[in-house]
Design a protein around this motif. Structure first.
Motif, PDB file in Angstrom:
ATOM      1  N   ARG A 197      19.973  49.633  97.713  1.00 53.39           N
ATOM      2  CA  ARG A 197      21.424  49.458  97.890  1.00 53.39           C
ATOM      3  C   ARG A 197      22.155  50.701  98.429  1.00 53.39           C
ATOM      4  NH1 ARG A 197      25.071  45.583  96.014  1.00 53.39           N
ATOM      5  NH2 ARG A 197      23.618  44.615  94.568  1.00 53.39           N
ATOM      6  N   PRO A 198      21.886  51.909  97.867  1.00 52.02           N
ATOM      7  CA  PRO A 198      22.660  53.070  98.353  1.00 52.02           C
ATOM      8  C   PRO A 198      22.406  53.412  99.818  1.00 52.02           C
ATOM      9  CG  PRO A 198      21.350  53.624  96.382  1.00 52.02           C
ATOM     10  CD  PRO A 198      20.963  52.254  96.792  1.00 52.02           C
ATOM     11  N   TRP A 199      21.291  52.946 100.370  1.00 47.47           N
ATOM     12  CA  TRP A 199      20.954  53.318 101.746  1.00 47.47           C
ATOM     13  C   TRP A 199      21.346  52.247 102.753  1.00 47.47           C
ATOM     14  CZ3 TRP A 199      15.492  53.268  99.411  1.00 47.47           C
ATOM     15  CH2 TRP A 199      15.366  54.313  98.494  1.00 47.47           C
ATOM     16  N   VAL A 200      21.650  51.045 102.257  1.00 46.01           N
ATOM     17  CA  VAL A 200      21.862  49.909 103.161  1.00 46.01           C
ATOM     18  C   VAL A 200      23.202  50.061 103.880  1.00 46.01           C
ATOM     19  CG1 VAL A 200      22.065  47.390 103.288  1.00 46.01           C
ATOM     20  CG2 VAL A 200      20.441  48.429 101.699  1.00 46.01           C
ATOM     21  N   ALA A 201      23.172  49.883 105.193  1.00 46.56           N
ATOM     22  CA  ALA A 201      24.392  50.152 105.968  1.00 46.56           C
ATOM     23  C   ALA A 201      24.442  49.311 107.235  1.00 46.56           C
ATOM     24  CB  ALA A 201      24.424  51.635 106.354  1.00 46.56           C
ATOM     25  N   ASP A 202      25.638  49.284 107.825  1.00 47.57           N
ATOM     26  CA  ASP A 202      25.810  48.738 109.169  1.00 47.57           C
ATOM     27  C   ASP A 202      25.452  49.888 110.118  1.00 47.57           C
ATOM     28  OD1 ASP A 202      26.720  48.012 111.682  1.00 47.57           O
ATOM     29  OD2 ASP A 202      28.443  46.905 110.899  1.00 47.57           O
ATOM     30  N   VAL A 203      24.204  49.879 110.539  1.00 42.86           N
ATOM     31  CA  VAL A 203      23.644  50.994 111.294  1.00 42.86           C
ATOM     32  C   VAL A 203      24.308  51.138 112.665  1.00 42.86           C
ATOM     33  CG1 VAL A 203      21.508  51.404 112.604  1.00 42.86           C
ATOM     34  CG2 VAL A 203      21.436  51.210 110.103  1.00 42.86           C
ATOM     35  N   SER A 204      24.607  50.009 113.290  1.00 44.90           N
ATOM     36  CA  SER A 204      25.251  50.038 114.603  1.00 44.90           C
ATOM     37  C   SER A 204      26.610  50.734 114.509  1.00 44.90           C
ATOM     38  CB  SER A 204      25.397  48.598 115.109  1.00 44.90           C
ATOM     39  OG  SER A 204      26.337  48.545 116.127  1.00 44.90           O
ATOM     40  N   LEU A 205      27.347  50.408 113.445  1.00 42.19           N
ATOM     41  CA  LEU A 205      28.669  51.011 113.242  1.00 42.19           C
ATOM     42  C   LEU A 205      28.534  52.516 112.981  1.00 42.19           C
ATOM     43  CD1 LEU A 205      31.710  50.413 112.909  1.00 42.19           C
ATOM     44  CD2 LEU A 205      31.284  50.068 110.466  1.00 42.19           C
ATOM     45  N   PHE A 206      27.560  52.870 112.140  1.00 41.63           N
ATOM     46  CA  PHE A 206      27.342  54.297 111.853  1.00 41.63           C
ATOM     47  C   PHE A 206      27.036  55.058 113.144  1.00 41.63           C
ATOM     48  CE2 PHE A 206      24.183  57.666 111.408  1.00 41.63           C
ATOM     49  CZ  PHE A 206      24.897  58.573 110.637  1.00 41.63           C
ATOM     50  N   LEU A 207      26.144  54.487 113.969  1.00 40.17           N
ATOM     51  CA  LEU A 207      25.750  55.194 115.201  1.00 40.17           C
ATOM     52  C   LEU A 207      26.931  55.273 116.167  1.00 40.17           C
ATOM     53  CD1 LEU A 207      22.141  53.749 115.720  1.00 40.17           C
ATOM     54  CD2 LEU A 207      22.765  56.033 114.897  1.00 40.17           C
ATOM     55  N   ALA A 208      27.702  54.195 116.258  1.00 42.20           N
ATOM     56  CA  ALA A 208      28.868  54.211 117.156  1.00 42.20           C
ATOM     57  C   ALA A 208      29.832  55.318 116.741  1.00 42.20           C
ATOM     58  CB  ALA A 208      29.555  52.846 117.137  1.00 42.20           C
ATOM     59  N   ARG A 209      30.086  55.425 115.440  1.00 42.05           N
ATOM     60  CA  ARG A 209      31.022  56.455 114.958  1.00 42.05           C
ATOM     61  C   ARG A 209      30.466  57.859 115.181  1.00 42.05           C
ATOM     62  NH1 ARG A 209      33.066  53.252 109.633  1.00 42.05           N
ATOM     63  NH2 ARG A 209      34.682  52.066 110.704  1.00 42.05           N
ATOM     64  N   THR A 210      29.157  57.991 114.958  1.00 44.82           N
ATOM     65  CA  THR A 210      28.515  59.303 115.162  1.00 44.82           C
ATOM     66  C   THR A 210      28.694  59.729 116.615  1.00 44.82           C
ATOM     67  OG1 THR A 210      26.899  58.781 113.474  1.00 44.82           O
ATOM     68  CG2 THR A 210      26.302  60.537 114.984  1.00 44.82           C
ATOM     69  N   MET A 211      28.423  58.805 117.526  1.00 46.80           N
ATOM     70  CA  MET A 211      28.500  59.140 118.954  1.00 46.80           C
ATOM     71  C   MET A 211      29.952  59.371 119.382  1.00 46.80           C
ATOM     72  SD  MET A 211      25.329  56.857 120.488  1.00 46.80           S
ATOM     73  CE  MET A 211      25.794  55.267 119.882  1.00 46.80           C
ATOM     74  N   GLN A 212      30.852  58.561 118.815  1.00 47.45           N
ATOM     75  CA  GLN A 212      32.283  58.755 119.140  1.00 47.45           C
ATOM     76  C   GLN A 212      32.774  60.125 118.698  1.00 47.45           C
ATOM     77  OE1 GLN A 212      34.083  55.349 117.318  1.00 47.45           O
ATOM     78  NE2 GLN A 212      33.411  54.035 119.022  1.00 47.45           N
ATOM     79  N   ALA A 213      32.178  60.627 117.624  1.00 52.61           N
ATOM     80  CA  ALA A 213      32.576  61.945 117.119  1.00 52.61           C
ATOM     81  C   ALA A 213      31.945  63.075 117.928  1.00 52.61           C
ATOM     82  CB  ALA A 213      32.194  62.060 115.640  1.00 52.61           C
ATOM     83  N   GLY A 214      31.247  62.695 119.012  1.00 50.22           N
ATOM     84  CA  GLY A 214      30.662  63.712 119.887  1.00 50.22           C
ATOM     85  C   GLY A 214      29.348  64.276 119.365  1.00 50.22           C
ATOM     86  N   LYS A 215      28.754  63.582 118.410  1.00 55.88           N
ATOM     87  CA  LYS A 215      27.457  64.042 117.884  1.00 55.88           C
ATOM     88  C   LYS A 215      26.343  63.241 118.549  1.00 55.88           C
ATOM     89  CE  LYS A 215      29.468  64.933 113.364  1.00 55.88           C
ATOM     90  NZ  LYS A 215      29.537  64.316 112.033  1.00 55.88           N
ATOM     91  N   ALA A 216      25.190  63.877 118.691  1.00 57.83           N
ATOM     92  CA  ALA A 216      24.107  63.225 119.436  1.00 57.83           C
ATOM     93  C   ALA A 216      23.090  62.556 118.518  1.00 57.83           C
ATOM     94  CB  ALA A 216      23.407  64.241 120.312  1.00 57.83           C
ATOM     95  N   VAL A 217      22.503  61.492 119.052  1.00 62.14           N
ATOM     96  CA  VAL A 217      21.521  60.710 118.302  1.00 62.14           C
ATOM     97  C   VAL A 217      20.211  60.677 119.100  1.00 62.14           C
ATOM     98  CG1 VAL A 217      20.997  58.430 117.336  1.00 62.14           C
ATOM     99  CG2 VAL A 217      23.368  59.241 117.387  1.00 62.14           C
ATOM    100  N   MET A 218      19.110  60.809 118.397  1.00 58.99           N
ATOM    101  CA  MET A 218      17.800  60.628 119.030  1.00 58.99           C
ATOM    102  C   MET A 218      17.241  59.277 118.578  1.00 58.99           C
ATOM    103  SD  MET A 218      14.460  63.107 119.282  1.00 58.99           S
ATOM    104  CE  MET A 218      14.845  63.959 117.792  1.00 58.99           C
ATOM    105  N   PHE A 219      16.803  58.470 119.555  1.00 59.33           N
ATOM    106  CA  PHE A 219      16.232  57.163 119.256  1.00 59.33           C
ATOM    107  C   PHE A 219      14.714  57.323 119.261  1.00 59.33           C
ATOM    108  CE2 PHE A 219      20.123  56.480 121.892  1.00 59.33           C
ATOM    109  CZ  PHE A 219      20.954  56.084 120.849  1.00 59.33           C
ATOM    110  N   GLU A 220      14.101  57.011 118.141  1.00 57.55           N
ATOM    111  CA  GLU A 220      12.667  57.278 117.992  1.00 57.55           C
ATOM    112  C   GLU A 220      11.854  55.996 118.090  1.00 57.55           C
ATOM    113  OE1 GLU A 220      11.280  58.266 114.013  1.00 57.55           O
ATOM    114  OE2 GLU A 220       9.731  59.567 114.816  1.00 57.55           O
ATOM    115  N   GLY A 221      10.939  55.958 119.052  1.00 57.74           N
ATOM    116  CA  GLY A 221      10.058  54.797 119.193  1.00 57.74           C
ATOM    117  C   GLY A 221       8.823  54.943 118.337  1.00 57.74           C
ATOM    118  N   ALA A 222       8.220  53.803 118.010  1.00 61.03           N
ATOM    119  CA  ALA A 222       6.918  53.802 117.341  1.00 61.03           C
ATOM    120  C   ALA A 222       5.967  52.990 118.231  1.00 61.03           C
ATOM    121  CB  ALA A 222       7.040  53.153 115.972  1.00 61.03           C
ATOM    122  N   GLN A 223       4.659  53.114 117.987  1.00 58.00           N
ATOM    123  CA  GLN A 223       3.665  52.530 118.894  1.00 58.00           C
ATOM    124  C   GLN A 223       3.983  53.022 120.320  1.00 58.00           C
ATOM    125  OE1 GLN A 223       5.227  49.993 116.543  1.00 58.00           O
ATOM    126  NE2 GLN A 223       3.800  51.000 115.192  1.00 58.00           N
TER     127      GLN A 223
END
Ligand code: IMP
Length: 433
Positions: A197-223
């Motif tokens: 429960r404490p970790w569950v989030a709207d990830v898309s919203l979190f990432l949008a806000r992070t990027m809007q705040a001028g912070k960078a995100v790394m997208f990590e692939g697997a396989q």
């Protein structure tokens, strides 16, 4: 701190060393987000001499202050997630407050693992060689619109009960001798939901806000790209989009958010599981690469099949993903070989192929066309500057870049963070300034 969001993904058949590269680049990012796959992945990171193997949690977790995100495109086995979190805690890494798991992520349930094993047994000699983690069956349920998502654990109990009952009875119909009881599974799911429960989030919203705040995100692939469900060597693939398209669907971010794409490729090729591998070697040379590169699965311990670098494969990956640059790993494993080879095309009964074929029969009939270059006897291990490499190793890299059509911005010369060359003036530098 950079402003460019980048994707880091595998350009071959996986195990290219993405974990090390993601860990190395993490200090430039505010968040690292996994977009597909599950705990079939095994990302090995060495930090100050300590070995960490991550399966589900992004490889940025070793850096305090960085938020690690598990996207909706990932399939999550809650017990595997807890095991990984407990193991990290034992090693002094706390995830609380900086781990987010998408409420839309689907779950891998115990019957998915059984179905995976059963399906492989049924295929007999045509088996895929899966990791037996239940990945394929979990994605099947997702696409079949009967999957259970993490948000379902935290919502209406009666609805969850009905879903679990229906899924369990459907599974009991498929597996004849199975008499799985839905009640203990429901209880286990409810308690897993409470822990998550404490970790569950709207990830898309979190990432949008992070990027809007001028912070960078790394997208990590697997396989990796050649294991991608659409673009890989189907059916010998995993069940998700490991290539760049998976970033958008697996995290809920728009294509324009991806400012750069870094492909990770080994200086040779490996593959674990079944399926074609055109440049596969056997005998002494294969053993030499396997032992030198410690080519054993990080998740399953299986020995990896080894072969020469295949530029047809990497060219194909460059096209599918729009690779801006390569991080070339494990160059040091080739040290001491009298000569090194790279494949530039395939010879087939119908002529030469320079593009990767879709039909596996065409691939099976393809003979690699090799270029042979002189090897180098001086060690490249631990080199941190291009000038520190033997001339023959530099020539090999130059030729590999030309044949693949992608520049090598990063060259990894050992498993530790410090054993890395970042090419001055490369696009990677521009991402971080
Ligand atoms: P699954 O993902 O367990 O269904 O396995 C499908 C194929 O992908 C098999 O050939 C696996 O060996 C391969 N595979 C899955 N995860 C990885 C990985 O992290 N590295 C390399 N191969 C993988």
């Amino acid at each position: 701190m950079s402003k460019t969001n980048i994707a880091v993904l595998g350009a071959q058949w996986g195990d290219e060393g993405k974990g090390k590269i993601v860990d190395l680049l993490t200090p430039n990012f505010s968040a690292v987000a996994r977009y597909q796959g599950g705990h079939n992945a095994g990302h090995t990171v060495y930090a100050d001499g300590t070995k960490f193997v991550l399966h589900l949690i992004p490889s940025g977790i070793l850096h305090p202050g960085v938020t690690c995100v598990i996207g909706n495109g990932v399939v999550v086995d809650p017990l595997a997630l807890f095991k990984e979190i407990d193991e990290l805690a034992r090693m002094g890494i706390a995830v609380d407050g900086r781990l987010l798991v998408s409420e839309k992520a689907h779950m891998i349930l115990p019957y998915h693992r059984e179905l995976d094993v059963l399906s492989e047994a049924r295929r007999g000699e045509r088996k895929i060689g899966t990791t037996s983690r239940g990945i394929g069956p979990a994605y099947e349920d997702k696409v079949g619109r009967r999957g259970i998502r993490i948000c379902d654990l935290l919502g209406d109990r009666a609805a969850l009960q009905q879903e679990v009952r229906e899924n369990v009875s459907a599974r009991n119909r498929i597996i004849k001798e199975s008499t799985l009881d839905w009640k203990p599974l429901l209880e286990q799911l409810i308690s897993s939901g409470e822990r998550m429960r404490p970790w569950v989030a709207d990830v898309s919203l979190f990432l949008a806000r992070t990027m809007q705040a001028g912070k960078a995100v790394m997208f990590e692939g697997a396989q990796a790209t050649l294991l991608d469900i659409d673009h890989g060597t189907y059916p010998f693939v995993t069940s998700s989009n490991a290539s760049v398209g998976g970033v958008c669907t697996g995290l809920g971010v728009p294509p324009r958010a991806i400012g750069g794409v870094l492909g990770v490729a080994k200086a040779y090729t490996t593959r674990v599981g079944e399926g074609p591998l055109p440049t596969e070697l056997s005998g002494e040379l294969a053993d030499r690469l396997r032992e030198g590169g410690q080519e054993y699965g990080a998740s399953t311990g299986r020995p990896r099949r080894c072969g020469w670098f295949d530029a047809v494969v990497v060219r194909y990956s460059a096209r599918i993903n729009g690779l801006d640059a390569l991080a070339l790993t494990k160059l040091d494993v080739l040290d001491g070989l009298p000569e090194v080879r790279l494949c530039t095309g395939y010879r087939t009964p119908n002529g030469t192929l320079s593009e990767f074929p879709a039909d596996l029969r065409a691939l099976a009939a393809a003979e690699p066309i090799y270029e042979t270059l002189p090897g180098w006897s001086r060690s490249t291990k631990g080199a941190t500057r291009l000038e520190g490499l033997p001339p023959a190793a530099r020539r090999y890299i130059d030729r590999l870049e030309e044949a693949s059509g992608v520049p090598c911005a990063i060259i990894s010369t050992g498993s530790d963070r410090g054993e890395t060359i970042v090419r001055p003036g490369s696009i990677v530098e521009s991402w971080f300034t």
